[in-house]
Design an enzyme around this catalytic site. Structure first.
Site, mmCIF file in Angstrom:
data_model
loop_
_atom_site.group_PDB
_atom_site.id
_atom_site.type_symbol
_atom_site.label_atom_id
_atom_site.label_comp_id
_atom_site.label_asym_id
_atom_site.label_seq_id
_atom_site.Cartn_x
_atom_site.Cartn_y
_atom_site.Cartn_z
ATOM 1 N N ARG A 115 -5.378 0.472 8.583
ATOM 2 C CA ARG A 115 -3.949 0.133 8.549
ATOM 3 C C ARG A 115 -3.272 0.639 9.807
ATOM 4 O O ARG A 115 -3.598 1.726 10.292
ATOM 5 C CB ARG A 115 -3.296 0.779 7.318
ATOM 6 N N GLN A 132 2.010 -6.051 -3.166
ATOM 7 C CA GLN A 132 2.443 -6.126 -1.753
ATOM 8 C C GLN A 132 3.740 -5.322 -1.570
ATOM 9 O O GLN A 132 3.945 -4.361 -2.282
ATOM 10 C CB GLN A 132 2.623 -7.585 -1.297
ATOM 11 N N ASP A 185 0.810 -1.227 0.000
ATOM 12 C CA ASP A 185 0.000 0.000 0.000
ATOM 13 C C ASP A 185 0.841 1.275 0.000
ATOM 14 O O ASP A 185 0.439 2.305 0.539
ATOM 15 C CB ASP A 185 -0.966 0.013 1.210
ATOM 16 N N LYS A 229 1.860 2.130 -5.055
ATOM 17 C CA LYS A 229 2.435 1.572 -6.296
ATOM 18 C C LYS A 229 1.520 1.826 -7.493
ATOM 19 O O LYS A 229 1.982 2.165 -8.577
ATOM 20 C CB LYS A 229 2.645 0.051 -6.132
ATOM 21 N N ASN A 250 -5.311 -10.178 -3.549
ATOM 22 C CA ASN A 250 -5.006 -9.606 -2.232
ATOM 23 C C ASN A 250 -4.529 -8.157 -2.425
ATOM 24 O O ASN A 250 -4.626 -7.328 -1.527
ATOM 25 C CB ASN A 250 -3.936 -10.418 -1.477
ATOM 26 N N LEU A 252 3.847 12.314 1.001
ATOM 27 C CA LEU A 252 4.558 13.346 1.769
ATOM 28 C C LEU A 252 3.553 14.320 2.382
ATOM 29 O O LEU A 252 3.722 14.782 3.514
ATOM 30 C CB LEU A 252 5.539 14.089 0.842
ATOM 31 N N GLY A 298 -4.552 -4.322 -3.821
ATOM 32 C CA GLY A 298 -5.524 -3.274 -4.163
ATOM 33 C C GLY A 298 -4.723 -2.046 -4.528
ATOM 34 O O GLY A 298 -4.110 -1.433 -3.659
ATOM 35 N N HIS A 299 -4.650 -1.737 -5.808
ATOM 36 C CA HIS A 299 -3.823 -0.625 -6.292
ATOM 37 C C HIS A 299 -4.732 0.504 -6.764
ATOM 38 O O HIS A 299 -5.489 0.347 -7.719
ATOM 39 C CB HIS A 299 -2.905 -1.099 -7.429
#
Ligand code: GDP
Ligand code: IMO
Ligand code: MG
Length: 451
Positions: A331, A250, A40, A43, A65, A358, A67-68
């Site tokens: 998360r 991942q 996460d 990417k 699995n 950032l 999720g982009h």
């Protein structure tokens, strides 16, 4: 280019020489994009940006699995199996042999994208060698997670582990079988029968093979025309000097070999995964970009040395909207870990960094970087590979003053506040590689390159 380390200029020179050599030998650089933390990192967004100039985008490991997320204007896309390059009309997309693919999930993803007007059919190839994920794999994943609370991993429950286990046990079913319905049905019924024996031991009702097959058969027919020899497709593109991007899923610390085992996924998320999961020889891996958040997150169980306490973790989670793109789970959040990131650079031979999110730090008074660990009164400069040790390390931090100013509209390095530049400088210095890309918001346009 952000360069603060004494030997960084030397590194840059080597990189330039490498690119020059590639140009002179008339080879267009292939680029691998790797997640440097626990996934996460952003990417999907970086791939989408780079795909503007790519002829082909290839996924080489993992499954849904992943999720982009890619945000274009007000529209949000979350890709799970299909490479993020699909949102650029001119890129061919490949699902490599290293993936585990849920047929029903892939059909749903394709249909959803088609509904949004994305042309897919003639731009997507699925490897004959990719392994297929079925309901039986997802159920076993779930049974293991709920019945073994002591060793719970916190998986995405997408059947990833059981499918890769079947692959290693040589009982898996591959995408090539989608082209042979009778063979597929026989193999599938046999697989369901073997899983029903396992379910019996868990006291779970057996799966109805007829019902499962009736669901699968139309999906198999739908996907069969996409199945092909992706290894030849990819290598032909590389030899024809096409720009080929490899999209990691991942992140490094979830790698089955080099991650925080057993709290990992079941594939090689590291750069070696490209060679096995796409069929590309190492000499054609020309450039590796590491995508890294300006802080750290993790979903699921496992050690996390720089994790913040509950209150501060929640504050960072809200600022960064840190909820899983696949499962919606919150998360865990923490500070930037330079020790573990150096390990990532080493294993993957990362050439340059893409620093994301950032902007999420814009409001903070103080921002911390973990520069070393302490274990049993010893200072450690390297990440321990023994998980028992990693679980006990205490981070040693360096504090940096925040910039307390919005960065979301920055278009170049000069637009960033001085303290933000210093923070990035320190990251580049500690990791001994230059930063090439900076992302300051979720949208496609919120990114800039450092020449
Ligand atoms: P991936 O799995 O590595 O592709 O990352 P995810 O899509 O799971 O999670 C990254 C999240 O951060 C997504 O919601 C993105 O839209 C978002 N995102 C990506 N880059 C930035 C950024 O620079 N700033 C902010 N605020 N959000 C970002
Ligand atoms: P992307 O590609 C973050 C984590 C799960 C769990 C562990 C094992 O979006 O970065 P699995 O279902 O793979 O058996 O779960 O790995 N995990 C991810 N965490 N991002 C991902 O993908 C992940 N894919 C798996 O949370 O801890
Ligand atoms: Mg993700």
């Amino acid at each position: 280019m952000i360069t603060a380390a004494p030997n960084l200029n030397c590194r840059c020179l080597l990189l330039l020489l490498k690119i020059d050599l590639l140009k002179r030998t008339n080879i267009m650089a292939t680029t691998v994009v790797i997640g440097m933390q626990w996934g996460d990192e952003g990417k999907g967004k970086i791939i989408d940006v780079l795909a503007a100039k790519a002829d082909m985008v290839v996924r080489f490991q993992g499954g849904n699995n992943a999720g982009h997320t890619v945000e274009i204007g007000d529209e949000k896309f979350v890709l799970h199996l299909i490479p993020s390059g699909i949102l650029r009309d001119d890129s061919m997309c490949v699902i490599g042999n290293g993936l585990v693919v849920e047929p029903l999930g892939l059909v749903a993803e394709m249909q959803e994208l088609e509904r949004k007007g994305i042309n897919i059919r003639d731009r997507l190839q699925l490897s004959t060698g990719a392994h297929l994920v079925f309901d039986c794999h997802k159920i076993l994943d779930s049974l293991r997670e709920t019945n073994q609370t002591a060793s719970k991993i916190g998986t995405t429950l997408r059947g990833i582990g059981p499918t890769y286990a079947d692959k290693a046990n040589r009982v898996g079913i591959r995408a090539s079988d989608l082209r042979h319905p009778q063979q597929l049905e026989a193999k599938f019924r046999h697989l369901v029968a073997s899983y029903n024996l396992i379910f019996e031991r868990y006291g779970r009702a057996p799966l109805d093979a007829d019902c499962e097959w009736n669901n699968l058969a139309p999906a198999a027919k739908f996907l069969a025309p996409l199945v092909g020899d992706t290894v030849t497709t990819i290598n032909a593109a590389v030899r024809a000097d096409k720009a080929v991007l490899f999209e990691g899923a991942q992140g490094m610390w979830l790698d089955i070999d080099h991650g925080t085992y057993p709290y990992v996924t079941s594939s090689n998320t590291t750069v070696g995964g490209v060679c096995t999961g796409a069929g590309l020889a190492p000499k054609y891996v020309h450039h590796v970009i590491g995508v890294i958040k300006a802080y750290t997150t993790r979903v699921g169980e496992g050690p996390f040395p720089t994790e913040l306490d509950t209150k501060d973790s929640k504050a960072l989670r809200e600022a960064g909207n840190e909820y899983g793109a696949t499962t919606g789970r919150p998360r865990r959040c923490g500070w930037f870990d330079a020790v573990a990131s150096r390990f990532t650079v080493m294993i993957n031979g990362i050439d340059t960094l893409a620093v994301t999110k950032l902007d999420v730090l814009d409001h903070l008074d103080v921002i911390r970087i973990c520069v070393a660990y302490e274990l049993d009164d010893q200072r450690l400069e390297n990440m321990p590979t023994d998980i028992e040790d990693l679980q006990r390390v205490v981070p040693i931090y360096e504090d940096h003053p925040g910039w307390k100013q919005s960065t979301v509209a920055a278009k170049c390095l000069a637009d960033l506040p001085e303290n933000a530049k210093k923070y990035l400088d320190r990251i580049a210095e500690m990791l001994e590689i230059p930063i090439q890309i900076i992302s300051i918001g979720p949208r496609r346009a919120q990114v800039f390159f450092i020449p």
